[in-house]
Scaffold this motif. Structure first.
Motif, PDB file in Angstrom:
ATOM      1  N   LEU A 180       0.812  -1.214   0.000  1.00 21.91           N
ATOM      2  CA  LEU A 180       0.000   0.000   0.000  1.00 21.91           C
ATOM      3  C   LEU A 180       0.853   1.274   0.000  1.00 21.91           C
ATOM      4  CD1 LEU A 180      -2.908  -1.154   2.330  1.00 21.91           C
ATOM      5  CD2 LEU A 180      -2.938  -0.902  -0.159  1.00 21.91           C
ATOM      6  N   PRO A 181       1.937   1.353   0.793  1.00 20.05           N
ATOM      7  CA  PRO A 181       2.816   2.531   0.686  1.00 20.05           C
ATOM      8  C   PRO A 181       3.449   2.661  -0.698  1.00 20.05           C
ATOM      9  CG  PRO A 181       3.220   1.375   2.749  1.00 20.05           C
ATOM     10  CD  PRO A 181       2.330   0.490   1.926  1.00 20.05           C
ATOM     11  N   ASN A 182       3.789   1.531  -1.314  1.00 14.46           N
ATOM     12  CA  ASN A 182       4.409   1.566  -2.636  1.00 14.46           C
ATOM     13  C   ASN A 182       3.430   2.075  -3.690  1.00 14.46           C
ATOM     14  OD1 ASN A 182       6.779   0.985  -4.260  1.00 14.46           O
ATOM     15  ND2 ASN A 182       5.585  -0.654  -5.192  1.00 14.46           N
ATOM     16  N   ILE A 183       2.174   1.643  -3.599  1.00 19.21           N
ATOM     17  CA  ILE A 183       1.157   2.135  -4.531  1.00 19.21           C
ATOM     18  C   ILE A 183       0.978   3.641  -4.368  1.00 19.21           C
ATOM     19  CG2 ILE A 183      -1.322   2.134  -5.028  1.00 19.21           C
ATOM     20  CD1 ILE A 183      -1.348  -0.854  -4.616  1.00 19.21           C
ATOM     21  N   ARG A 184       1.018   4.118  -3.126  1.00 21.58           N
ATOM     22  CA  ARG A 184       0.857   5.559  -2.903  1.00 21.58           C
ATOM     23  C   ARG A 184       1.979   6.348  -3.573  1.00 21.58           C
ATOM     24  NH1 ARG A 184       1.487  10.310  -0.478  1.00 21.58           N
ATOM     25  NH2 ARG A 184      -0.381  11.296   0.409  1.00 21.58           N
ATOM     26  N   TYR A 236      -7.407   7.717  -1.569  1.00 20.61           N
ATOM     27  CA  TYR A 236      -6.475   6.619  -1.315  1.00 20.61           C
ATOM     28  C   TYR A 236      -6.006   6.620   0.138  1.00 20.61           C
ATOM     29  CZ  TYR A 236      -2.666   3.317  -1.738  1.00 20.61           C
ATOM     30  OH  TYR A 236      -1.853   2.229  -1.556  1.00 20.61           O
ATOM     31  N   ASP A 237      -5.666   7.782   0.663  1.00 19.42           N
ATOM     32  CA  ASP A 237      -5.190   7.862   2.045  1.00 19.42           C
ATOM     33  C   ASP A 237      -6.269   7.413   3.032  1.00 19.42           C
ATOM     34  OD1 ASP A 237      -2.686   8.725   1.288  1.00 19.42           O
ATOM     35  OD2 ASP A 237      -3.142  10.852   1.540  1.00 19.42           O
ATOM     36  N   GLU A 238      -7.507   7.792   2.767  1.00 24.55           N
ATOM     37  CA  GLU A 238      -8.604   7.361   3.632  1.00 24.55           C
ATOM     38  C   GLU A 238      -8.815   5.855   3.526  1.00 24.55           C
ATOM     39  OE1 GLU A 238     -11.886   9.753   2.402  1.00 24.55           O
ATOM     40  OE2 GLU A 238     -11.260  11.513   3.584  1.00 24.55           O
TER      41      GLU A 238
END
Length: 229
Positions: free
Chosen positions: A97-101, A123-125
């Motif tokens: 998930l951090p990588n997708i962000r 996305y953050d939510e």
């Protein structure tokens, strides 16, 4: 050569991966390292203290997408499933998930358009929701299951509590990909294509993760609860 039908303990682990590269994610969550030569699935599982039957059920669920056909009477190792799920949580929260962000931010560039802002906020939510979901399992569900296995007092909680409030964490990720496809103001570029592929794959991976919890873990715990009464 691609195999038709289910994999068994006598099949080669390397053949399994060569024919189904998505299994690389599965073996990493089981803690299996590469370099197993021509060993069979059973040999590799025994070498890594993994219940072979549970490994095969999970692998065949993924490959054949047959989770609806899994018998709740199947004998599975609850501890093996727990280890797999906890490693999956680390993969999603600490890496995927951090990588997708990062990729999404790079694909959108420095634009301050309303759509780009909405996409990042959405996305953050979403990640906050997934984090809360998985932290709940780590704090309440998994310790409860471990106490149940150990025969400790589990008064005041049961797996039905978890099952009733268990939501599909991949659904909002599917919404995000639709927002990007329909409304993203950025010209098509390699970064955007790459992150969209990752979002599609991650949504499917999370759906599969939920299936393991709903179709394997919950029925196994329900049987254990009945046996402990």
């Amino acid at each position: 050569m691609y195999k038709i039908g289910k994999y068994t303990e006598s099949d080669s682990m390397s053949d399994l991966i060569n024919c189904n590269y998505s299994i690389l994610l599965v073996i990493s969550r089981f803690g299996i390292s590469l370099g197993f030569g021509d060993k069979t699935i059973e040999e590799v599982c025994k070498q890594n203290d993994i219940d072979t039957k549970t490994f095969l059920i999970i692998v065949n669920m993924l490959i054949n997408e047959e989770s609806d056909d899994i018998s709740i009477n199947s004998t599975v190792s609850i501890q093996t499933i727990l280890n797999y799920l906890q490693n999956s949580h680390k993969y999603f929260l600490q890496f995927k998930l951090p990588n997708i962000r990062r990729m999404l931010k790079a694909a959108l560039g420095d634009r301050d358009s309303n759509v780009s802002i909405v996409i990042m906020k959405f996305y953050d939510e979403y990640v906050m929701g997934v984090t809360k979901h998985m932290q709940y399992e780590e704090k309440y569900v998994f310790p409860y299951i471990k106490d149940l296995i150990s025969g400790n007092d589990t008064e005041g909680y049961n797996i039905e509590v978890f099952s009733k409030q268990h939501d599909n964490v991949e659904s909002k990720l599917s919404e995000l990909k639709n927002i990007i496809i329909k409304y993203c103001p950025v010209e098509m570029n390699n970064e955007l294509i790459s992150v969209l592929f990752d979002i599609f794959a991650c949504a499917k991976d999370l759906s599969y993760h939920n299936d393991i919890e709903d179709k394997l873990l919950v029925p196994a715990i329900e049987r254990l609860e009945c046996n402990n009464k």
